[in-house]
Design an enzyme around this catalytic site. Structure first.
Site, PDB file in Angstrom:
ATOM      1  NE  ARG A   1     -89.362 -53.708 -27.285  1.00 46.89           N
ATOM      2  CZ  ARG A   1     -88.093 -53.895 -26.992  1.00 46.89           C
ATOM      3  NH1 ARG A   1     -87.238 -54.202 -27.942  1.00 46.89           N
ATOM      4  NH2 ARG A   1     -87.654 -53.795 -25.754  1.00 46.89           N
TER       5      ARG A   1
ATOM      6  CG  HIS B   1     -82.919 -49.996 -31.253  1.00 51.81           C
ATOM      7  ND1 HIS B   1     -82.997 -49.199 -30.131  1.00 51.81           N
ATOM      8  CD2 HIS B   1     -83.790 -49.462 -32.160  1.00 51.81           C
ATOM      9  CE1 HIS B   1     -83.885 -48.239 -30.340  1.00 51.81           C
ATOM     10  NE2 HIS B   1     -84.371 -48.371 -31.560  1.00 51.81           N
TER      11      HIS B   1
ATOM     12  CE  LYS C   1     -81.054 -41.788 -18.596  1.00 49.21           C
ATOM     13  NZ  LYS C   1     -81.295 -41.758 -17.137  1.00 49.21           N
TER      14      LYS C   1
ATOM     15  NE  ARG D   1    -108.812 -52.541 -64.217  1.00 49.44           N
ATOM     16  CZ  ARG D   1    -108.415 -51.768 -63.214  1.00 49.44           C
ATOM     17  NH1 ARG D   1    -107.694 -52.289 -62.240  1.00 49.44           N
ATOM     18  NH2 ARG D   1    -108.707 -50.491 -63.189  1.00 49.44           N
TER      19      ARG D   1
ATOM     20  CB  THR E   1    -117.207 -55.553 -71.238  1.00 51.12           C
ATOM     21  OG1 THR E   1    -118.485 -56.120 -70.910  1.00 51.12           O
ATOM     22  CG2 THR E   1    -116.119 -56.484 -70.733  1.00 51.12           C
TER      23      THR E   1
ATOM     24  CG  ASP F   1    -115.508 -62.884 -69.013  1.00 51.88           C
ATOM     25  OD1 ASP F   1    -114.384 -62.361 -68.844  1.00 51.88           O
ATOM     26  OD2 ASP F   1    -116.339 -62.444 -69.821  1.00 51.88           O
TER      27      ASP F   1
END
Length: 722
Positions: free
Chosen positions: A113, A220, A280, A477, A489, A517
């Site tokens: 805003r 809006h 409102k 990983r 691994t 690696d």
């Protein structure tokens, strides 16, 4: 108090401008209030909260039992572009006195805003830390410009989605100061259970309304195209009148164009129409129940594409105001919305449906994460922001330290057998290298890594090497963003869900990077090897296993779950040998050192391995090198095994060529030179003619894992840090 370098409570100022941002800030405020030992809370209210036409919504803050420290009347009426600018100016005039009086340690600002821009500008110029909620999002309107401007002013960032986090990183914000928390309002949304929701529905829509048989409309103005916004709102009301369902219409935000939208409502008699209830403001906890049980929601509010997805309520998103946001399948976009019939058709398609609940924007645990993040803020840290700009090619700032010292990195290579640490210079020279056997347990391994790195860092001082950071290459990983080994691994035991970054960074007081690696080998080629200057290339590592890395448009590809470039597990046969990954027919099951060792043992057990000129001592294990030696000496069976292994690798390369179409393939590792000619033959025989001109080369790097680990650090030093 949690360790953050502070010896007192953190003074937090939360500034709220309207009903929407309070719905996001209130959960954080409640969380802060429950921990008085850590925080002091000051609440500043400004903007449309204090406007009668918009419901005097500051009262709901008081009803939530928050003490409002300051009320600032900052809205200049007029609801046009000039009024918005004047409102920002008025806020900038009033805020310095407030901030001087409150003296907050940090100000929390939400969203996009114009009021929030004034808050962020004031705090930044007065050297007050800023925490920006919901940065990095993209909507497709002027709000983006304001949101991203606040991002540049803010020191800390809380974002809701992974893509928003990536946007912030792309905007060069410091990753360590970005928290992916989710949307705070989802904490309330996902825990909201109100058995008496029908009383809320009746209170706002009438006694005769049934669940799922009404509409919530919230639209809006788009301040960059007010005329079209008014026309679209008029068409929306016409479609809703024609659709003939009870509809709750909320007044628009107090933006340029909102006054004209209210005029349209009154011109069409919406406030007195029997099918409409024009309001409102609706308290957020009641609004949740209303949208959760609505037949659909229509308009262009961010609430429609964010919060409503948590309930699976159908949404019709009109126009372009939210065009850039992520949405669930419950959202139907009507981007043009230029005819009544088009909007009416959307109502017929969506009304009364029920979609799966979506949690794109949060999991209900944002506030605990945000509070933990706040507690971690160290007020002793320099206030000045740091921006992490992309690498600038061969353009390193010079100072006297750069001239007198050798800019270097500590590189760590975690292999299945050995643990190596090296000091690597900017030019890729290994200045000093340390090697130890890799321990079998987590505790011993971490302890040895720290010991070797501390020793290497001390030696670097003697060698006049300036260590810029630590890069770690490891099997398995890896989540490089967090510096965590996710799955290792089988060769490295007790190495799953391991945070490598934190202990090294805490001990050495240096930044730490971690990757697997295969990726490190690709990065080594990109910086020091045959991939230097290449836009697209693939590296294949042939060693104990088969790994690799992919460089696309000069960038390393990690994949959505950090599993990209598992090239050793490309399947090249439906009935091939078993692989260590649990599958079968993978390249690794044919062409890795482990696979060749397996075949060598079979031949040896059958007395078919050794030929004239060969011998294997009794205390020496038969391995891949014996198979290669036998093939060189004329062993036909060994030659056949190597040909099959090379063919499997070649078929994998062909698949890569057909998928990625790189200009270069680099074979790395001890077996690369034995495979390259076979791989080239397979490409000629099997690949499409359009990719056969690819260059296939053997790497000339001796230590790609160490050099790749170092490159993560050394590439970082070519960025401008301000």
């Amino acid at each position: 108090m949690e360790k953050n370098g502070n010896n007192r409570k953190l003074r937090v100022c939360v500034a709220t401008c309207n009903r929407a941002d309070y719905s996001k800030l209130a959960p954080i405020m409640f969380g802060i209030k429950t921990e008085p030992a850590f925080f002091e809370l000051d609440v500043v209210v400004l903007g449309s909260h204090l406007i009668d036409d918009y419901g005097n919504t500051y009262r709901m803050i008081e009803q939530d039992d928050f003490d409002i420290n300051t009320r600032l009347h900052t809205i200049v009426r007029g609801e046009d572009e000039a009024a918005m600018v004047e409102s920002v100016g008025l806020a900038l005039v009033k805020l310095p006195d407030v901030l001087n009086r409150l003296k907050p340690d940090i100000m929390i600002v939400h969203g996009d805003r114009f009021d929030a821009l004034a808050l962020a500008t004031s705090a930044a110029l007065m050297n007050i830390r800023i925490l920006h909620i919901e940065g990095g999002e993209v909507s497709g309107t002027i709000d983006d410009s304001i949101r991203h401007a606040i991002t540049k002013l803010a020191h800390y960032h809380v974002c809701c989605t992974r893509s928003a986090e990536q946007h912030l990183i792309s905007m060069c914000e410091d990753h360590d100061r970005i928290l992916l928390a989710g949307c705070p309002s989802y904490d309330k949304l996902l825990s909201a259970k109100n058995k008496d929701y029908m009383s809320i529905i009746r209170m706002w829509l009438g006694d005769d309304v049934k669940c799922k048989d009404y509409i919530v409309a919230l639209q809006h103005p788009v301040t960059t195209d007010i005329k079209h916004s008014i026309k679209m709102f008029e068409l929306t009301l016409d479609a809703l009148i024609s659709f003939n369902k009870r509809t709750l219409v909320l007044f628009p935000n107090i933006d340029a164009g909102s006054k004209e939208m209210v005029r349209v409502m009154r011109k069409k008699g919406i406030e007195h129409h029997p099918n409409f209830r024009a309001v409102k403001h609706v308290p957020f906890d009641q609004f949740i129940q209303l949208v959760a049980h609505a037949g659909c929601m229509i308009g262009n509010s961010s609430c429609g594409v964010r919060e409503v997805g948590a309930f699976g309520t159908p949404v019709i998103n009109l126009g372009t105001r939210q065009i850039g946001r992520e949405t669930g399948e419950n959202v139907l976009h009507v981007r043009d919305a230029d005819t009544q019939d088009k909007i009416l058709q959307a109502l017929h398609l969506q009304f009364g449906k029920q979609y799966p609940c979506s949690k794109i924007y949060g999991d209900g645990n944002a506030v605990p994460r945000i509070l933990k993040f706040l507690k971690s803020i160290d007020l002793q840290e320099p206030l000045q922001k740091k921006f992490c700009f992309p690498p600038v090619k061969e353009n390193i700032s010079q100072d006297i330290d750069h001239i007198l010292e050798t800019l270097s990195a500590l590189a760590v290579d975690l292999g299945g057998t050995n643990l190596r640490v090296a000091i690597v210079s900017m030019k890729g020279e290994i200045v000093k290298k340390y090697t130890q056997f890799n321990p079998k347990t987590y505790e011993e391994r971490i302890s040895l890594i720290l010991q070797m790195c501390v020793e290497a860092a001390a030696e670097a001082v003697k060698l006049n090497c300036r260590i810029l950071g630590v890069g770690i290459s490891t099997g398995g990983r890896v989540n490089p963003q967090e510096g965590v080994v996710l799955h290792s691994t089988k060769l490295i035991q007790e190495w799953n869900s391991v945070d490598l970054r934190t202990p090294l960074s805490d001990t050495l007081h240096l930044p730490v990077w971690v990757d697997n690696d295969g990726n490190c080998a690709a990065m080594a080629e990109r910086k020091f090897g045959q991939g230097k200057g290449q836009e697209n290339f693939v590296t294949l590592i042939t060693g104990t296993g088969i790994g690799g890395g992919i460089i696309h448009q000069h960038e390393l590809i990690h994949g959505s779950s950090f599993c990209a470039a598992e090239l050793g597990h490309l399947v090249v046969s439906l009935d091939g040998p078993d692989c260590s990954c649990g599958s079968h027919g993978c390249i690794e099951a044919y062409a890795s050192g482990m696979a060749l060792q397996r075949e060598a043992k079979k031949l040896h057990d059958e007395d078919l391995l050794l030929v004239e000129g060969m011998s294997v001592p009794k205390d020496e294990a038969v391995g891949a090198l014996h198979l290669i030696q036998a093939a060189k000496l004329g062993n036909v069976k060994a030659q056949s095994i190597l040909r099959t292994a090379g063919t499997a690798l070649g078929l994998g390369v062909v698949n890569i060529l057909h998928t990625m179409n790189p200009s270069l393939v680099i074979l790395s590792g001890v077996l690369a030179s034995h495979y390259i000619h076979i791989v080239k033959d397979v490409i000629r025989q099997q690949a499409l003619s359009s990719v056969q001109d690819v260059d296939v080369v053997v790497s000339d790097l001796v230590d790609p894992a160490l050099l790749g680990a170092a490159s993560m650090v050394l590439d970082y030093t070519t960025r401008r840090i301000h």
